[in-house]
Enzyme design. Structure first.
Site: not given
Ligand code: NAD
Length: 447
Positions: A157, A214, A266
């Site tokens: 992250k 994700n 992302c």
């Protein structure tokens, strides 16, 4: 081990630094000459806690090197990581030109057996494509060199990238060859000291795992944002609801904070790419496309609250804005809600006084470069002079307990719009501020 990392961005640089920290000899390659020059001179191009000192130390130890030439990294490398960008293409799919470009170059230049690792987030089937491209180049050269393609998606992250890399929840390795598994496990063993965190699988499943992780996290965010909007309409407190549902162990407390929507490099592109992957196979991913739609609308919730409070015409109004980065701990502004909010307010005539502890350079030089109505200040309090309201957009720690007397003294009106996650709630306690948040307080409240 001798390793080469191609692409020295958030993922490549953090991976390179952490692998070198564990005693490997690492060469990081990038085509961006300025970036490589800066790194050679000890200038770190991104902000990431703990990264600068780690890079400097390992450069000094001569276990971390930088170059613009892939060849420099191929002389001794046993493993090459591809960590270049996979941005969103025009049709929403992941643009593989950089990944396949590196594969081609590897096929042209490799001289010894290699394990080629896709660390970039890539659609299912990319491992096969990388293999074909490398083999084609080797065939052209009439060379027989053994190589294996591995998928090793990255889960770090931003804002906690070094910590995540050093102590990962899991390490996913997708391969179709025992030696490749063995080498990858050996490389990662120092990162899984107290219990095994390595999960092995086939290449396609490893590629898919990254997108699903994700998409699941993005779904939680959009779900909770939608619930926040409903809570506001039915006059329920989303924060209390959050605590009520989080206590269910099947749901859990993490990732259920309502806010201004997800951004970053992302989630937006990966959610879109997963949709496209399904669509290419004739399946309409209805839930995943709704996740994206909810997120697009959520980014404007705070701007809409401002417009509701001040009217459609914001000419002559000045808004102090604290927080430009898409989340705290990073200077990354890719797809940050702040970009959408600033554009929406400026379009209606507003001026913005902005401050962010790390992302101002990014805003000035790229994301808000053409917006002359944005002025930048070196401290949060400097933005407040004559401000009609304060907008809080990123959960930086330094915004958690501001000096309310200072706010009251400097601002034209004591009005705060808080677009951060609910856990950052300001404790206003009868200070006379109008306080608007995501999921509640559509109307002014005087606490
Ligand atoms: N940023 C994150 O938090 C994160 C987390 C997990 C996975 N990922 C994935 O990792 C990949 C990289 O992401 P990032 O954020 O590090 O990207 P980035 O844009 O920060 O870095 C990519 C780097 O690759 C370089 N590059 C491009 N083509 C090259 C080439 N042919 N040779 C050498 N260098 C080249 C670019 O100059 C750039 O410095 C993406 O697929 C992304 O989805 C990112």
């Amino acid at each position: 081990m001798n390793l080469t990392i191609v692409g020295t961005g958030y993922v490549g640089l953090v991976s390179g630094a952490c692998f070198s920290e564990m005693g490997n000899n690492v060469t990081c390659i990038d085509i961006d000459e300025k970036k490589v020059d800066d790194l050679k001179n000890g200038v770190i191009p991104i902000f990431e806690p703990g990264l600068e000192s780690m890079v400097k130390l390992n450069v000094e130890n001569e276990s971390l090197h930088f170059s613009t030439k892939l060849n420099d990294g191929l002389i001794n490398a046993e493993i090459v990581f591809i960590a270049v960008g996979t941005p969103m293409g025009e049709d929403g799919s992941a643009d593989l030109q950089y990944v396949l470009g590196v594969a081609k170059q590897l096929g042209k230049e490799m001289q010894r057996p290699l394990i080629v690792v896709d660390k970039s987030t890539v659609p299912v089937g990319t491992g096969d494509k990388v293999k074909v491209v490398i083999q084609k180049e080797l065939d052209k050269r009439k060379k027989k060199i053994e190589f294996h393609v591995v998928s090793n998606p990255e889960f770090l992250k931003e804002g906690a990238a070094v910590q995540d890399f050093m102590k990962p929840d899991r390490i996913v390795i997708g391969a179709d060859n025992d030696d490749a598994f063995k080498k990858m496990k050996a490389l990662y063993s120092p990162f899984t000291h107290n219990h095994d965190r390595i999960i092995t699988m086939d290449i396609r499943s490893a590629e898919m795992t990254k997108y699903v992780a994700n998409a699941m996290l993005a779904t939680k965010i959009s779900f909770m944002n939608e619930i926040a909007n409903i809570c506001e309409l039915v006059d329920a407190d989303v924060n209390q609801v959050r605590i009520g549902i989080g206590s269910d162990s099947r749901i859990g407390y993490s990732f259920i904070y309502p806010g201004s929507g997800y951004g970053g490099s992302c989630f937006p592109k990966d959610v879109k790419a997963l949709q496209k992957m399904a669509e290419d196979k004739g399946y309409k991913a209805a839930l995943i496309s709704s996740v994206e739609r909810v997120n697009d609308l959520q980014k404007l919730v705070i701007a809409n609250k401002v417009i509701k409070r001040f009217g459609n015409d914001l000419t002559g109004k000045t808004f102090a804005l604290w927080g430009l980065a898409f989340k705290p701990g990073t200077d990354d502004m890719r797809e940050a809600p702040s970009i959408y909010i600033v554009n929406e307010l400026v379009k209606r005539g507003a001026n913005i006084n902005a401050y962010d502890p790390k992302a101002m350079q990014e805003a000035k030089s790229f994301y808000l470069k053409d917006i002359k109505e944005v002025n930048y200040f070196n401290s949060k309090y400097e933005t407040l002079q004559n401000a009609d309201a304060l907008l809080l957009l990123t959960e930086w720690k330094e915004f958690r307990s501001p000096d309310f007397d200072e706010l009251n003294m400097q601002m034209k009106n004591p009005i705060i719009f808080d677009g951060r996650n609910q856990y950052s709630n300001l404790k206003l306690e009868n200070r006379g501020f109008e306080y608007y948040q995501i999921g509640k307080n559509s109307e002014p409240i005087n606490e």
